[in-house]
Structure formats: C-alpha cells, structure tokens
Design a protein around this motif. Structure first.
Motif, mmCIF file in Angstrom:
data_model
loop_
_atom_site.group_PDB
_atom_site.id
_atom_site.type_symbol
_atom_site.label_atom_id
_atom_site.label_comp_id
_atom_site.label_asym_id
_atom_site.label_seq_id
_atom_site.Cartn_x
_atom_site.Cartn_y
_atom_site.Cartn_z
ATOM 1 N N UNK A 183 2.956 3.466 -2.685
ATOM 2 C CA UNK A 183 2.218 1.817 -3.545
ATOM 3 C C UNK A 183 3.054 1.972 -4.756
ATOM 4 N N UNK A 184 2.455 0.675 -5.311
ATOM 5 C CA UNK A 184 2.707 0.947 -6.695
ATOM 6 C C UNK A 184 2.229 -0.028 -6.947
ATOM 7 N N UNK A 185 1.484 0.451 -8.586
ATOM 8 C CA UNK A 185 0.583 -0.718 -9.753
ATOM 9 C C UNK A 185 1.233 -1.486 -10.065
ATOM 10 N N UNK A 186 0.370 -2.704 -10.115
ATOM 11 C CA UNK A 186 1.593 -3.805 -10.184
ATOM 12 C C UNK A 186 0.639 -4.109 -12.069
ATOM 13 N N UNK A 187 1.493 -5.172 -12.401
ATOM 14 C CA UNK A 187 0.924 -5.309 -13.498
ATOM 15 C C UNK A 187 -0.467 -6.114 -14.486
ATOM 16 N N UNK A 188 -1.373 -6.290 -13.302
ATOM 17 C CA UNK A 188 -3.166 -6.376 -13.676
ATOM 18 C C UNK A 188 -3.722 -5.057 -12.787
ATOM 19 N N UNK A 189 -2.969 -3.899 -12.653
ATOM 20 C CA UNK A 189 -3.750 -2.534 -12.333
ATOM 21 C C UNK A 189 -3.786 -2.809 -11.459
ATOM 22 N N UNK A 190 -3.692 -3.460 -10.388
ATOM 23 C CA UNK A 190 -3.707 -4.007 -8.142
ATOM 24 C C UNK A 190 -2.565 -3.071 -7.580
ATOM 25 N N UNK A 191 -3.706 -2.557 -6.179
ATOM 26 C CA UNK A 191 -1.967 -2.065 -5.732
ATOM 27 C C UNK A 191 -2.509 -3.183 -4.230
ATOM 28 N N UNK A 192 -1.739 -2.726 -3.645
ATOM 29 C CA UNK A 192 -1.875 -3.259 -2.004
ATOM 30 C C UNK A 192 -1.929 -2.196 -1.216
ATOM 31 N N UNK A 193 -3.288 -2.350 -0.574
ATOM 32 C CA UNK A 193 -3.493 -1.385 0.591
ATOM 33 C C UNK A 193 -2.526 -1.924 1.875
ATOM 34 N N UNK A 194 -2.128 -0.632 2.539
ATOM 35 C CA UNK A 194 -1.143 -1.522 3.559
ATOM 36 C C UNK A 194 -2.437 -2.273 4.578
ATOM 37 N N UNK A 195 -0.928 -2.542 5.613
ATOM 38 C CA UNK A 195 -2.287 -3.131 6.432
ATOM 39 C C UNK A 195 -2.552 -1.899 7.926
ATOM 40 N N UNK A 196 -1.731 -1.103 7.881
ATOM 41 C CA UNK A 196 -2.395 0.128 8.949
ATOM 42 C C UNK A 196 -3.524 0.430 8.273
ATOM 43 N N UNK A 197 -3.408 1.052 7.108
ATOM 44 C CA UNK A 197 -4.729 1.535 6.524
ATOM 45 C C UNK A 197 -6.043 0.632 6.847
ATOM 46 N N UNK A 198 -5.688 -0.304 6.045
ATOM 47 C CA UNK A 198 -6.877 -1.503 6.385
ATOM 48 C C UNK A 198 -6.790 -1.850 7.798
ATOM 49 N N UNK A 199 -6.219 -1.666 8.848
ATOM 50 C CA UNK A 199 -6.915 -1.688 9.779
ATOM 51 C C UNK A 199 -7.385 -0.274 10.643
ATOM 52 N N UNK A 200 -6.740 0.864 10.028
ATOM 53 C CA UNK A 200 -7.285 1.671 10.665
ATOM 54 C C UNK A 200 -8.849 1.663 10.282
ATOM 55 N N UNK A 201 -9.439 1.710 8.601
ATOM 56 C CA UNK A 201 -10.114 1.675 8.581
ATOM 57 C C UNK A 201 -11.376 1.067 8.972
ATOM 58 N N UNK A 202 -11.135 -0.451 9.277
ATOM 59 C CA UNK A 202 -11.772 -1.477 9.986
ATOM 60 C C UNK A 202 -11.762 -2.649 8.602
ATOM 61 N N UNK A 203 -11.416 -2.890 7.592
ATOM 62 C CA UNK A 203 -11.691 -3.477 6.814
ATOM 63 C C UNK A 203 -10.634 -4.798 6.935
ATOM 64 N N UNK A 204 -12.206 -5.682 6.519
ATOM 65 C CA UNK A 204 -11.165 -6.788 6.375
ATOM 66 C C UNK A 204 -11.088 -7.916 5.024
#
Length: 76
Positions: free
Chosen positions: A1-22
């Motif tokens: 993952x790469x930090x963008x200029x705003x200090x944000x990262x995108x959590x990959x869909x596979x991890x979001x699904x595994x954690x049940x995050x929406x």
C-alpha cells in the motif's frame, strides 16, 4: 500500500471483506507498544442496520398500525 499526499491509504477489498467492513463503518487506528499500527472497528459504533434505521426514522408519510400493515402484507 502507498500513502497518498493526504496521508490516506486504501484498505484492499479482500481485507475489508474478511473484516466485515463496509462503507460508513467507523474504525480506529492504534499504535502498539512496539510501534505496529492496527486498524480496528470502533467500539460502540453503530452497525449498518442501526445507521439505516436512524437515517430512515421519522421519514414515513403514512401512519399505519401493526394490524393494518399485517393485513396489507398478508392480503387478509
């Protein structure tokens, strides 16, 4: 993952699904004693259903009793 200029990262869909995050779920970012960063679901945050109920509460334009709704649904 790469930090963008705003200090944000995108959590990959596979991890979001595994954690049940929406979308709309609240998370906390924690730093362990060894400096590791953990992302965890916020304690006491509303579930998706609770958020939907809160958003819709009071928006009905028709008042019906439970019996009237059941009659409508069952066709009795």
């Amino acid at each position: 993952m790469r930090l963008n200029s705003k200090g944000q990262v995108t959590i990959p869909a596979e991890i979001r699904h595994k954690c049940g995050w929406r979308p709309g779920d609240e998370v906390d970012v924690l730093i362990d004693e060894d400096g590791a960063v953990r992302i965890v679901r916020r304690q006491g945050s509303l579930t998706r259903g609770q958020r939907a109920t809160r958003r819709l509460r009071g928006t009905a334009t028709t008042r019906m009793s439970t019996d009237e709704i059941m009659e409508l649904l069952r066709g009795e």
